[in-house]
Scaffold this motif. Structure first.
Motif, PDB file in Angstrom:
ATOM      1  N   LEU A 148      -3.066  -9.951  -8.270  1.00  0.00           N
ATOM      2  CA  LEU A 148      -1.663 -10.051  -8.670  1.00  0.00           C
ATOM      3  C   LEU A 148      -1.134  -8.726  -9.211  1.00  0.00           C
ATOM      4  O   LEU A 148       0.038  -8.387  -9.007  1.00  0.00           O
ATOM      5  N   LEU A 149      -1.966  -7.986  -9.904  1.00  0.00           N
ATOM      6  CA  LEU A 149      -1.545  -6.676 -10.405  1.00  0.00           C
ATOM      7  C   LEU A 149      -1.204  -5.727  -9.260  1.00  0.00           C
ATOM      8  O   LEU A 149      -0.349  -4.844  -9.406  1.00  0.00           O
ATOM      9  N   LYS A 150      -1.853  -5.916  -8.123  1.00  0.00           N
ATOM     10  CA  LYS A 150      -1.596  -5.072  -6.961  1.00  0.00           C
ATOM     11  C   LYS A 150      -0.405  -5.564  -6.134  1.00  0.00           C
ATOM     12  O   LYS A 150       0.323  -4.762  -5.544  1.00  0.00           O
ATOM     13  N   LEU A 151      -0.205  -6.885  -6.102  1.00  0.00           N
ATOM     14  CA  LEU A 151       0.769  -7.467  -5.179  1.00  0.00           C
ATOM     15  C   LEU A 151       2.069  -7.913  -5.838  1.00  0.00           C
ATOM     16  O   LEU A 151       3.064  -8.121  -5.141  1.00  0.00           O
ATOM     17  N   TRP A 152       2.086  -8.076  -7.154  1.00  0.00           N
ATOM     18  CA  TRP A 152       3.260  -8.615  -7.843  1.00  0.00           C
ATOM     19  C   TRP A 152       3.730  -7.601  -8.880  1.00  0.00           C
ATOM     20  O   TRP A 152       3.237  -7.574 -10.005  1.00  0.00           O
ATOM     21  N   PRO A 153       4.691  -6.745  -8.536  1.00  0.00           N
ATOM     22  CA  PRO A 153       5.122  -5.672  -9.454  1.00  0.00           C
ATOM     23  C   PRO A 153       5.639  -6.190 -10.791  1.00  0.00           C
ATOM     24  O   PRO A 153       5.388  -5.575 -11.832  1.00  0.00           O
ATOM     25  N   ASP A 154       6.359  -7.298 -10.775  1.00  0.00           N
ATOM     26  CA  ASP A 154       6.908  -7.823 -12.024  1.00  0.00           C
ATOM     27  C   ASP A 154       5.789  -8.264 -12.965  1.00  0.00           C
ATOM     28  O   ASP A 154       5.847  -8.025 -14.175  1.00  0.00           O
ATOM     29  N   PHE A 155       4.771  -8.895 -12.407  1.00  0.00           N
ATOM     30  CA  PHE A 155       3.624  -9.299 -13.223  1.00  0.00           C
ATOM     31  C   PHE A 155       2.860  -8.081 -13.729  1.00  0.00           C
ATOM     32  O   PHE A 155       2.406  -8.044 -14.880  1.00  0.00           O
ATOM     33  N   ALA A 156       2.716  -7.075 -12.875  1.00  0.00           N
ATOM     34  CA  ALA A 156       2.022  -5.852 -13.287  1.00  0.00           C
ATOM     35  C   ALA A 156       2.764  -5.163 -14.426  1.00  0.00           C
ATOM     36  O   ALA A 156       2.145  -4.669 -15.381  1.00  0.00           O
ATOM     37  N   GLU A 157       4.093  -5.150 -14.355  1.00  0.00           N
ATOM     38  CA  GLU A 157       4.889  -4.532 -15.417  1.00  0.00           C
ATOM     39  C   GLU A 157       4.754  -5.302 -16.726  1.00  0.00           C
ATOM     40  O   GLU A 157       4.601  -4.711 -17.802  1.00  0.00           O
ATOM     41  N   SER A 158       4.808  -6.628 -16.646  1.00  0.00           N
ATOM     42  CA  SER A 158       4.676  -7.453 -17.848  1.00  0.00           C
ATOM     43  C   SER A 158       3.298  -7.293 -18.477  1.00  0.00           C
ATOM     44  O   SER A 158       3.161  -7.166 -19.695  1.00  0.00           O
ATOM     45  N   SER A 159       2.274  -7.311 -17.636  1.00  0.00           N
ATOM     46  CA  SER A 159       0.912  -7.179 -18.131  1.00  0.00           C
ATOM     47  C   SER A 159       0.684  -5.812 -18.763  1.00  0.00           C
ATOM     48  O   SER A 159       0.057  -5.693 -19.823  1.00  0.00           O
ATOM     49  N   GLU A 160       1.215  -4.775 -18.139  1.00  0.00           N
ATOM     50  CA  GLU A 160       1.053  -3.421 -18.664  1.00  0.00           C
ATOM     51  C   GLU A 160       1.758  -3.266 -20.007  1.00  0.00           C
ATOM     52  O   GLU A 160       1.218  -2.645 -20.937  1.00  0.00           O
ATOM     53  N   ALA A 161       2.957  -3.829 -20.126  1.00  0.00           N
ATOM     54  CA  ALA A 161       3.703  -3.725 -21.383  1.00  0.00           C
ATOM     55  C   ALA A 161       2.956  -4.403 -22.524  1.00  0.00           C
ATOM     56  O   ALA A 161       2.848  -3.859 -23.628  1.00  0.00           O
ATOM     57  N   ALA A 162       2.424  -5.587 -22.261  1.00  0.00           N
ATOM     58  CA  ALA A 162       1.696  -6.314 -23.302  1.00  0.00           C
ATOM     59  C   ALA A 162       0.396  -5.604 -23.669  1.00  0.00           C
ATOM     60  O   ALA A 162       0.065  -5.462 -24.857  1.00  0.00           O
TER      61      ALA A 162
END
Length: 278
Positions: A148-162
């Motif tokens: 998901l971190l590779k395929l879903w940019p919105d999820f990657a952004e949320s995960s990175e921020a947290a």
């Protein structure tokens, strides 16, 4: 050598410096106020500096300053002590709530009230065969997160921020603390107390998973992260129904937190090393 002027535009002001024939510099004159266009006459040539360029330069500086300050506000990195303290206090409160629900349901059930005894439905028992279930959950959730971190940019952004907000200031030894305390306390409440209290069936699994996902909003995490947390809650709920033990989701949750934190740390160090080499 005839006298001439050098015009220089710095931070929205025009410095006029006169060069003397002796090579000495005279004291520069600084004009802070807006001036009309000036003309420089030298051997019939004419050079003009419009006053509007001064305004443009000042506006550019304001915009750059505003952009810099806004970036600093966006990055809100908590200190190590505040992260550890918040983790201990929050995990303690969540665990205490889970214990209270389990004990109250146990007493109410003994007294004959129509309440499911959470302690009898979901125990703290553990069997070696449950290691396969724990391993499967860790592999499933960690690999799904990676994809998901590779395929879903919105999820990657949320995960990175947290992750950046919480994990940046921590030492490597702290990762075990922030991985195991939330994993154990959250599973004690959601899978060890709420699922059996609400019926110990798939309806209670889905309901607690939805609540679990909603509570993971905030701190830079968007709805994509809430969807992910709900999926994880379903997986841990399945493990609870399958094993009738809260130890399985506890161990799976804690290990997944640890794996995710270590991978984020490793990737962050690689990015920093790459930037330093540039």
């Amino acid at each position: 050598m005839a006298e001439f002027y050098l015009y220089r535009k710095v931070t929205g002001l025009i410095d006029v410096q006169r060069v003397l024939p002796t090579g000495l510099w005279s004291k520069p004159k600084v004009h802070a106020k807006r001036k009309p266009a000036r003309k420089l006459e030298r051997t019939g040539e004419e050079v003009s500096i419009p006053s509007s360029s001064v305004d443009d330069n000042a506006q550019d500086m304001k915009m750059n300053s505003s952009d810099s300050s806004s970036k600093n506000r966006l990055i809100n990195i908590s200190s190590r002590s505040s992260v550890v303290q918040a983790c201990i206090i929050t995990s303690g409160l969540i665990a205490a709530l889970g214990v209270i629900i389990r004990q109250v349901s146990h007493v109410a059930s003994i007294e004959g009230l129509p309440v499911i005894d959470c302690t009898s439905e979901v125990s703290f028992s553990f069997e070696m065969r449950q290691l396969q279930l724990i391993t499967g959950l860790v592999v499933l959730i960690s690999s799904s997160r990676f994809l998901l971190l590779k395929l879903w940019p919105d999820f990657a952004e949320s995960s990175e921020a947290a992750n950046r907000q919480v994990l940046t200031s921590l030492q490597p030894i702290d990762y075990a603390l922030v991985a195991f305390l939330p994993g154990i306390s959250e599973e004690l409440l959601f899978r060890g107390a709420l699922i059996p209290l609400l019926g110990f069936n798939w309806a209670s699994v889905m309901l607690t998973a939805a609540i679990f996902g909603i509570l993971h909003l905030g701190g830079g995490r968007k709805y994509s992260f809430a969807i992910w947390a709900s999926f994880v809650g379903l997986a841990y709920g399945y493990a609870t129904i399958e094993s009738s033990s809260v130890v399985v989701p506890m161990a799976s949750h804690a290990l997944n937190n640890l794996v995710g934190g270590i991978l984020w740390r490793y990737q962050s160090m690689n990015l920093e090393n790459g930037e330093d080499q540039k």
